[in-house]
Design an enzyme around this catalytic site. Structure first.
Site, mmCIF file in Angstrom:
data_model
loop_
_atom_site.group_PDB
_atom_site.id
_atom_site.type_symbol
_atom_site.label_atom_id
_atom_site.label_comp_id
_atom_site.label_asym_id
_atom_site.label_seq_id
_atom_site.Cartn_x
_atom_site.Cartn_y
_atom_site.Cartn_z
ATOM 1 N N SER A 1 0.820 -1.340 -0.114
ATOM 2 C CA SER A 1 0.131 -0.091 0.075
ATOM 3 C C SER A 1 0.833 1.221 -0.112
ATOM 4 O O SER A 1 0.222 2.441 -0.100
ATOM 5 C CB SER A 1 -0.920 -0.070 1.157
ATOM 6 N N ARG A 2 2.032 1.070 0.273
ATOM 7 C CA ARG A 2 3.071 2.346 0.132
ATOM 8 C C ARG A 2 4.306 1.925 0.207
ATOM 9 O O ARG A 2 4.566 0.747 0.031
ATOM 10 C CB ARG A 2 2.534 3.112 1.452
ATOM 11 N N SER B 1 -2.525 -3.882 5.311
ATOM 12 C CA SER B 1 -2.732 -4.058 6.728
ATOM 13 C C SER B 1 -3.937 -3.202 6.849
ATOM 14 O O SER B 1 -4.953 -3.577 7.240
ATOM 15 C CB SER B 1 -1.565 -4.019 7.849
ATOM 16 N N VAL C 1 -0.266 -10.184 7.312
ATOM 17 C CA VAL C 1 0.339 -11.320 7.082
ATOM 18 C C VAL C 1 0.249 -12.218 8.365
ATOM 19 O O VAL C 1 0.515 -13.411 8.200
ATOM 20 C CB VAL C 1 1.780 -11.060 6.940
ATOM 21 N N SER D 1 17.280 -6.371 5.781
ATOM 22 C CA SER D 1 17.697 -5.088 5.970
ATOM 23 C C SER D 1 19.174 -5.104 6.379
ATOM 24 O O SER D 1 19.585 -6.174 7.024
ATOM 25 C CB SER D 1 17.035 -4.460 7.191
ATOM 26 N N TYR E 1 14.137 -4.803 15.763
ATOM 27 C CA TYR E 1 14.201 -4.867 14.234
ATOM 28 C C TYR E 1 15.120 -5.652 13.761
ATOM 29 O O TYR E 1 14.973 -6.316 12.833
ATOM 30 C CB TYR E 1 14.068 -3.226 13.836
ATOM 31 N N ALA F 1 16.990 -7.843 15.015
ATOM 32 C CA ALA F 1 16.895 -9.411 15.265
ATOM 33 C C ALA F 1 15.961 -10.008 14.286
ATOM 34 O O ALA F 1 16.142 -11.100 13.864
ATOM 35 C CB ALA F 1 16.526 -9.648 16.900
ATOM 36 N N LYS G 1 15.047 -8.964 11.445
ATOM 37 C CA LYS G 1 15.726 -8.895 9.871
ATOM 38 C C LYS G 1 16.941 -10.070 9.834
ATOM 39 O O LYS G 1 16.976 -10.484 8.755
ATOM 40 C CB LYS G 1 16.163 -7.463 9.595
HETATM 41 N N1 LIG Z 1 12.276 2.252 4.083
HETATM 42 C C1 LIG Z 1 13.595 1.749 4.438
HETATM 43 O O1 LIG Z 1 14.421 2.610 5.000
HETATM 44 C C2 LIG Z 1 14.000 0.359 4.695
HETATM 45 C C3 LIG Z 1 15.249 -0.067 4.849
HETATM 46 C C4 LIG Z 1 15.430 -1.478 4.991
HETATM 47 C C5 LIG Z 1 14.450 -2.434 4.748
HETATM 48 N N2 LIG Z 1 13.428 -1.985 4.842
HETATM 49 C C6 LIG Z 1 12.185 -3.066 4.666
HETATM 50 O O2 LIG Z 1 11.318 -2.671 3.425
HETATM 51 C C7 LIG Z 1 10.042 -3.371 3.824
HETATM 52 C C8 LIG Z 1 9.113 -2.184 3.467
HETATM 53 O O3 LIG Z 1 9.195 -1.052 4.192
HETATM 54 P P1 LIG Z 1 8.722 0.366 3.835
HETATM 55 O O4 LIG Z 1 9.867 1.252 4.299
HETATM 56 O O5 LIG Z 1 8.151 0.443 2.572
HETATM 57 O O6 LIG Z 1 7.575 0.300 5.112
HETATM 58 P P2 LIG Z 1 6.207 1.227 5.008
HETATM 59 O O7 LIG Z 1 6.195 2.408 3.947
HETATM 60 O O8 LIG Z 1 6.063 1.544 6.333
HETATM 61 O O9 LIG Z 1 5.121 0.248 4.286
HETATM 62 C C9 LIG Z 1 4.953 -0.926 4.996
HETATM 63 C C10 LIG Z 1 4.023 -1.980 4.291
HETATM 64 O O10 LIG Z 1 3.905 -3.104 4.965
HETATM 65 C C11 LIG Z 1 2.534 -3.064 5.444
HETATM 66 N N3 LIG Z 1 2.170 -3.951 6.651
HETATM 67 C C12 LIG Z 1 2.394 -3.422 7.871
HETATM 68 N N4 LIG Z 1 2.076 -4.213 8.832
HETATM 69 C C13 LIG Z 1 1.415 -5.360 8.034
HETATM 70 C C14 LIG Z 1 0.822 -6.336 8.367
HETATM 71 N N5 LIG Z 1 0.681 -7.188 9.597
HETATM 72 N N6 LIG Z 1 0.385 -7.162 7.249
HETATM 73 C C15 LIG Z 1 0.477 -6.802 6.239
HETATM 74 N N7 LIG Z 1 1.139 -5.786 5.851
HETATM 75 C C16 LIG Z 1 1.485 -5.021 6.505
HETATM 76 C C17 LIG Z 1 1.854 -1.822 5.356
HETATM 77 O O11 LIG Z 1 0.510 -1.773 5.336
HETATM 78 P P3 LIG Z 1 -0.502 -0.749 5.664
HETATM 79 O O12 LIG Z 1 0.048 0.652 5.262
HETATM 80 O O13 LIG Z 1 -1.782 -0.804 5.424
HETATM 81 O O14 LIG Z 1 -0.154 -0.503 7.133
HETATM 82 C C18 LIG Z 1 2.568 -1.059 4.081
HETATM 83 O O15 LIG Z 1 2.111 -1.555 2.923
HETATM 84 C C19 LIG Z 1 10.027 -3.750 5.329
HETATM 85 O O16 LIG Z 1 10.343 -4.918 5.177
HETATM 86 C C20 LIG Z 1 11.212 -3.034 5.829
HETATM 87 O O17 LIG Z 1 11.849 -3.606 7.048
HETATM 88 C C21 LIG Z 1 13.100 -0.786 4.623
#
Ligand SMILES: NC(=O)c1ccc[n+]([C@@H]2O[C@H](COP(=O)([O-])OP(=O)(O)OC[C@H]3O[C@@H](n4cnc5c(N)ncnc54)[C@H](OP(=O)(O)O)[C@@H]3O)[C@@H](O)[C@H]2O)c1
Length: 245
Positions: free
Chosen positions: A14-15, A37, A64, A142, A155, A157, A159
């Site tokens: 969703s984002r 979610s 999930v 990550s 977080y 742990a 990852k």
């Molecule tokens: N952004 C960074 O700097 C970064 C760096 C390293 C790794 N990552 C990893 O990349 C992935 C995406 O992160 P992001 O930065 O894009 O985060 P984000 O913008 O916060 O988006 C998270 C997404 O996960 C969904 N979500 C959260 N809880 C959920 C659940 N229980 N069931 C299903 N969907 C759920 C959210 O849905 P809703 O919007 O509906 O809540 C949203 O679509 C994550 O695994 C994160 O750890 C991100």
């Protein structure tokens, strides 16, 4: 196109990174199903952006951790599309909490979404992949789970767990023609990275050779290659994308 005709399930679309993965994969020719979610409006925007590429798109509100809803979505993809070729376990959360304030409930909530959610979703999708003797699974990890960055311990742990899960599962399912890999970004332009305090971001930028955060699009482009048929011999691997920490 790298993903022509492929059927993909992406969690957390969703984002942030998840939306970008949906759009880039559709541009590369994939049919895209994604979950979210709570953010219905964001999910609608993802559908709009995927539709620009003229590919089928399915959006489902399903945590999930909600086995029933996730099971229904996987069953729907199997029935309507004939299967799922590619799974990306992207859904994840982060909360900046020092260990002294980190309560057991905080730990359980985050580790459940980031790690148990990956296991539950994978197990559901694997059944069809076993039958078809093929599949690609990409887990979003990550660098916080690999290198000693200052990151919330639950977080980091979770990852590190995703990386270990990737390695063990790759060994187990390789014989069925299924590959499992992990993509571990550094700090990106938004999403969970935004929750970091400024001093941690400054510290990251000081040590990053490229001197900037990554974009969702550049991570998604790499992900599209990783799950494509071009990437046929990488299995159990983790690719870091952190601008050179
Ligand atoms: N952004 C960074 O700097 C970064 C760096 C390293 C790794 N990552 C990893 O990349 C992935 C995406 O992160 P992001 O930065 O894009 O985060 P984000 O913008 O916060 O988006 C998270 C997404 O996960 C969904 N979500 C959260 N809880 C959920 C659940 N229980 N069931 C299903 N969907 C759920 C959210 O849905 P809703 O919007 O509906 O809540 C949203 O679509 C994550 O695994 C994160 O750890 C991100």
């Amino acid at each position: 196109m790298w993903l022509e005709g492929k059927r993909v399930l992406i969690t957390g679309g969703s984002r942030g990174l998840g939306r970008s993965l949906c759009v880039v994969f559709a541009r590369e020719g994939a049919s895209v199903a994604f979950t979210y979610s709570t953010d219905q409006e964001g999910a609608g925007e993802t559908v709009n952006q995927v539709s620009v590429h003229g590919r089928p798109v399915v959006s489902a509100r399903a945590s999930v951790l909600d086995r029933e809803s996730m099971g229904q979505l996987v069953a729907r993809c199997e029935a309507e599309w004939g299967g799922i070729d590619i799974l990306v376990n992207n859904a994840g959360v982060s909360r900046v909490l020092p260990i002294a304030l980190l309560e057991e409930e905080d730990w359980d909530e985050l580790v459940d979404i980031n790690l148990k959610g990956t296991y539950l979703t994978t197990r559901l999708v694997l059944r069809g992949m076993f039958r078809r003797r093929s599949g690609r699974i990409l887990n979003i990890g990550s660098v916080a789970g690999i290198r000693p960055l200052e990151a919330p311990v639950h977080y980091a742990a979770s990852k590190a767990g995703v990386k270990g899960f990737t390695e063990a599962l790759a060994k187990e399912v390789g014989r069925y023609g299924i590959t499992v890999n992990c993509l571990a970004p550094g700090i990106l332009e938004g999403g969970v990275g935004l929750s970091l305090p400024q001093y941690r971001l400054d510290e990251y930028l000081k040590h990053c050779a490229l001197g900037r955060v990554g974009t969702f699009e550049e991570v998604s482009e790499a992900a599209a290659f990783l799950v494509s048929d071009l990437n046929s011999y990488m299995n159990g691997g983790t690719l870091t994308m952190d601008g050179g920490l």
